[in-house]
Design an enzyme around this catalytic site. Structure first.
Site, short mmCIF file in Angstrom:
data_model
loop_
_atom_site.label_atom_id
_atom_site.label_comp_id
_atom_site.label_asym_id
_atom_site.label_seq_id
_atom_site.Cartn_x
_atom_site.Cartn_y
_atom_site.Cartn_z
N GLY A 351 0.81 -1.21 0.00
CA GLY A 351 0.00 0.00 0.00
C GLY A 351 0.84 1.25 0.00
N LYS A 357 -0.90 0.96 7.06
CA LYS A 357 -0.30 -0.37 6.99
C LYS A 357 0.32 -0.78 8.32
CE LYS A 357 2.48 0.58 3.67
NZ LYS A 357 2.08 2.01 3.60
N ASN A 471 -3.73 10.95 8.53
CA ASN A 471 -2.61 10.02 8.69
C ASN A 471 -1.27 10.68 8.39
OD1 ASN A 471 -4.46 8.07 9.34
ND2 ASN A 471 -4.34 6.98 7.39
N ARG A 559 -13.86 -5.34 37.35
CA ARG A 559 -14.39 -6.51 38.03
C ARG A 559 -15.69 -6.16 38.72
NH1 ARG A 559 -9.80 -9.10 41.75
NH2 ARG A 559 -11.48 -10.60 42.14
N HIS A 560 -16.46 -7.17 39.03
CA HIS A 560 -17.67 -6.98 39.82
C HIS A 560 -17.32 -6.43 41.20
CE1 HIS A 560 -16.35 -10.51 42.06
NE2 HIS A 560 -16.10 -11.07 40.87
N ASN A 566 -15.45 -13.68 47.54
CA ASN A 566 -14.20 -12.92 47.70
C ASN A 566 -13.85 -12.78 49.17
OD1 ASN A 566 -15.05 -10.76 44.94
ND2 ASN A 566 -13.63 -12.48 44.95
N GLY A 572 -14.46 -19.39 42.22
CA GLY A 572 -15.68 -19.64 41.44
C GLY A 572 -16.94 -19.25 42.17
N ARG A 611 -23.08 -11.87 40.50
CA ARG A 611 -22.29 -10.79 41.09
C ARG A 611 -21.98 -9.68 40.07
NH1 ARG A 611 -19.33 -15.54 41.10
NH2 ARG A 611 -17.27 -15.61 40.11
N GLU A 632 -16.57 -16.30 34.77
CA GLU A 632 -15.26 -16.55 35.34
C GLU A 632 -14.72 -17.91 34.89
OE1 GLU A 632 -12.51 -15.73 36.11
OE2 GLU A 632 -12.46 -15.09 38.21
N HIS A 698 -14.86 -10.79 35.47
CA HIS A 698 -14.15 -11.45 36.56
C HIS A 698 -12.64 -11.40 36.33
CE1 HIS A 698 -18.13 -13.17 37.58
NE2 HIS A 698 -18.26 -13.20 36.27
N LEU A 702 -10.87 -10.83 32.74
CA LEU A 702 -10.36 -9.48 32.47
C LEU A 702 -8.85 -9.49 32.26
CD1 LEU A 702 -12.53 -7.36 34.93
CD2 LEU A 702 -12.75 -7.55 32.45
#
Length: 746
Positions: A351, A357, A471, A559-560, A566, A572, A611, A632, A698, A702
């Site tokens: 190109g 590119k 550009n 995260r939640h 936790n 889990g 959650r 998760e 989770h 993430l």
């Protein structure tokens, strides 16, 4: 009136529950009461026989949990052949000295999931002969124990059912009723007051010129100069170019070898790739999937290598990606069935300058690395600057300048030789980034690659003058070619002259296998043309390119809010969020309202676990989408355990995970590589979206998503820091990726 019950008949049993008599499976029972007029002073409860309570003492009655302003629910699990459930509803005043109010009429009886007698509302007589009526919904469904595991744990440990049951997968402007009782928390300060420094290895590629992240020449000395065999410590003369334009490899001395991560196969017990064992006696072992740890070999005097049975040479084994699922399966098929040169793929960019590119090459490199393919980006412009300097005017790029043509051909051939040499050492995909604007140049590259790798040309065509102008100006701002140019407009004029030189000799691709991207960068249509493209990996590349564009937009990862698991340190599960998590949910809603107040097309993505849905509940004004892919990592039989419990009860699994967290697969669960494979549709959709997206998910998920945007190596993914109650803002645009972090609370 207002009451219902459901049951499973023999015709509805698909046979998965075993033989007759309903043995196997469980009954999930849901009790709901609805009344929009009763004040909050009276709380619905239920009491009765085993297995609900086992007591008719009102003080031991179980409360129905508030699902909305007018509805309360209690869910529990019983065996399908349970004793008759004999129960009644009652209302408990908040004042403990006030007697409970039991519903009028006979006891309610549930047998085998069927409600006996007539369905009826619940009537309660209050003082002064006031009668209060509740609509009652009783439902019993047969489900498998595995499907019930998360819900049962939530009931058993938290004494409350799923708070988000009944929320649809896609909802628009839902009423935030789940967290209505939590304290209202707002962000008193401007958003920048919550910003915290991003880690050193953050997703800030926009701060670095994309070509600078490409590979260094192998013939580059520590001092930054090219050398040959005879004078390894001094600057050498340019290597001679052969008739076809490629320098001989024997004339170049590799002083600083470029390290590469050949994706070997794992040795841990529970991994998502093929594990090699010593090959002896030519005997083939039989794999038995025990469901935990790694496969075991039986009926073999010695463990025989599966890879050895496939008769793959060392080079082929190295080219199998560190991946799982479809990527690994396709890679093995390609090694077994495809031509030898197809085991290595060269994507050769074509190109005019200022067509995106290098940006496309960097983005494609990041995507393929994230999928597990060993990929490197070779930028010919970087080779040119290192060999000939950065102060090259437009005259250097004139097609009638023989010295310039020879110098540019020389560095292109050198970069191609480096890429092929790397592939022969185990590399899988090389991205060759240059204009490659003439048929002669492309023929030279195809001749060099013959029998060594498969070439696919990727041509980027842009006819939008506004994008080209943008550009060009970005090029003057970022490219080292103009770092010493003090007059910005003079740099723009010089680059336009360079562009005109390329336009004079430009020849569109019509030969070989190719992909043409025509006016695709804006995200407003365009077209993509393919010719002679086949195979799993080329197909994935086409699919990725179809969905990418340069429209600037933020992606927010968080995260939640803190969950009860936790707090307990358990893996889990599907627990609700804690009080701190509820406060964060309110703060997050306030943040989203401020940050995206002018973004009407933004959307909120969550997993299907409660959650994340509860954390998103206070956010209003944006559509919410639940993704199963955002759940998760599945910890299998370890779900709900603490790591100390895993270490004590499953020491071999604990040690295998510690040694290789990337490839380790939980027994009957997932590995990080498995998570990456199921997240690919999420990445494609994030690339395709033109509006902001808030992803509430989770830690493991993430980590994998963040690694894609930050271009982090696969091996680092399990160690990426992903703190609670923190928002990571990824800004995607024409200049790359920028990252900001906001910590809303500790």
């Amino acid at each position: 009136m207002g009451s219902s019950a459901s049951k499973n008949t023999e015709e509805e049993d698909d046979g998965s529950n075993g033989g007759g008599g309903g043995g196997g499976g469980q009954l999930y029972v849901s009790l709901k009461m609805e009344n929009s007029k009763v004040e909050g002073e009276l709380t619905p409860h239920v009491y009765g026989s085993v297995p609900i309570i086992g007591s008719w003492d009102p003080s031991k009655a179980l409360p129905l949990q508030r699902e909305s302003a007018s509805t309360s629910e209690l869910s529990f699990v019983v065996p399908p052949d349970h004793e008759t459930l004999d129960f009644k509803f009652l209302l408990k005043p908040k004042d403990r000295n006030t007697p409970c109010i039991v519903e009028e009429g006979e006891n309610r009886i549930l047998t085998g999931g069927s409600l006996q007698g007539d369905a009826r509302v619940a009537l309660f007589k209050l003082e002064g002969d006031v009668v209060v009526e509740f609509r009652v919904f009783i439902k019993a469904d047969r489900v498998s124990p595995f499907d019930l595991a998360a819900s049962w744990r939530a009931y058993r440990e938290n004494l409350q059912p799923s708070t988000v049951r009944g929320i649809p997968d896609v909802s628009i402007n839902p009423d935030p009723t789940v967290l209505e009782s939590c304290p209202s928390e707002s962000l008193e300060l401007d958003l920048e007051h919550y910003e915290v420094p991003a880690p050193a290895a953050s997703a800030n590629s926009s701060l670095v010129y994309a070509a600078d992240n490409a590979e260094n020449p192998r013939s580059l000395s520590a001092s930054g100069s090219f050398v040959n065999d005879n004078t390894p410590k001094t600057v050498s003369n340019s290597p001679r170019v052969s008739v076809d334009g490629s320098p001989s490899a024997k004339e170049m001395n590799i002083i600083v070898p470029v390290s590469y991560s050949a994706s070997g196969v794992g040795e841990s017990k529970s991994v998502g790739v093929i594990s090699p064992f010593q090959h002896r006696d030519g005997q083939r072992g039989l794999f038995v999937d025990r469901g935990v740890g790694s496969p075991r070999l039986v009926k073999s005097v010695s463990a025989s290598s599966f890879l050895a049975d496939l008769k793959l040479d060392a080079q082929t084994k190295n080219s199998i990606p560190a991946a799982a699922g479809a990527v690994a399966a396709a890679a093995v098929a390609d090694q077994m069935l495809g031509p030898k040169e197809d085991r290595h793929l060269a994507i050769v960019l074509v190109g005019l300058p200022a067509r995106g590119k290098t940006f496309t090459a960097a983005k494609l490199t990041r995507y393929l690395r994230w999928l597990g393919h060993d990929t490197k980006h070779f930028n010919v412009g970087k080779y040119r600057r290192l060999k000939h300097g950065v102060n090259m005017s437009a005259d250097f790029f004139r097609p009638d300048n023989p010295e310039g043509v020879e110098a540019r051909t020389e560095v292109a051939a050198l970069a191609m030789e480096d890429m092929i040499a790397w592939m022969q050492e185990g590399g899988q995909v090389g991205i060759f980034d240059a204009t490659n604007s003439t048929r002669a140049r492309r023929n030279m590259l195809m001749k060099m690659a013959e029998g060594k790798c498969k070439i696919i040309f990727l041509e980027t065509i842009c006819n939008d003058e506004r994008i080209i102008e943008r550009n060009i100006r970005l090029k003057i701002q970022q490219s080292p070619d103009y770092a010493e140019e003090t007059d910005f407009e003079a740099g723009v004029r010089d680059f336009r002259d360079r562009l005109a030189n390329y336009e004079r000799v430009y020849e569109p691709v019509e030969e070989g296998s190719y992909i043409k991207m025509i006016d695709m960068v804006s995200g407003n249509g365009g077209q993509i043309q393919v010719n002679n493209i086949s195979g799993y990996l080329p197909g994935r590349i086409v699919f990725f390119l179809v969905n990418t564009h340069l429209t600037p937009r933020p992606i927010l990862l968080t995260r939640h809010g803190e969950s009860m698991d936790n707090v307990r340190g358990r893996t889990g599960g599907d627990s609700v969020i804690s009080e701190s998590g509820k406060i964060y949910a309110k703060k997050l809603a306030n943040f989203v309202e401020k940050r995206l107040k002018n973004e009407k097309a933004a959307s909120i993505w969550t997993s299907t676990l409660q959650r994340t849905i509860m954390t998103a509940s206070p956010i209003v004004g944006f559509p919410k989408v639940q993704w199963r892919a955002l759940d998760e990592i599945n910890s299998g039989v370890c779900d709900g355990m603490t790591y100390e419990e895993i270490k004590k009860n499953m020491p071999e699994e604990y040690e295998s995970r510690r040694k290789d967290k990337l490839r380790y697969r939980y027994p009957r669960g997932e590995s990080y590589l498995d998570v990456i494979q199921r997240l690919e549709p999420v990445i494609i959709e994030l690339e395709r979206q033109r509006a902001p997206v808030v992803v509430i998910s989770h830690q493991a998920v993430l980590r994998a998503l963040y690694a894609y945007f930050a271009d982090r190596p696969l091996k680092e993914i399990p160690q990426i820091e992903m703190p609670l109650h923190t928002i990571i803002e990824i800004q995607m645009g024409v200049s790359g990726v920028q990252e900001k972090r906001y910590k809303l609370m500790d």
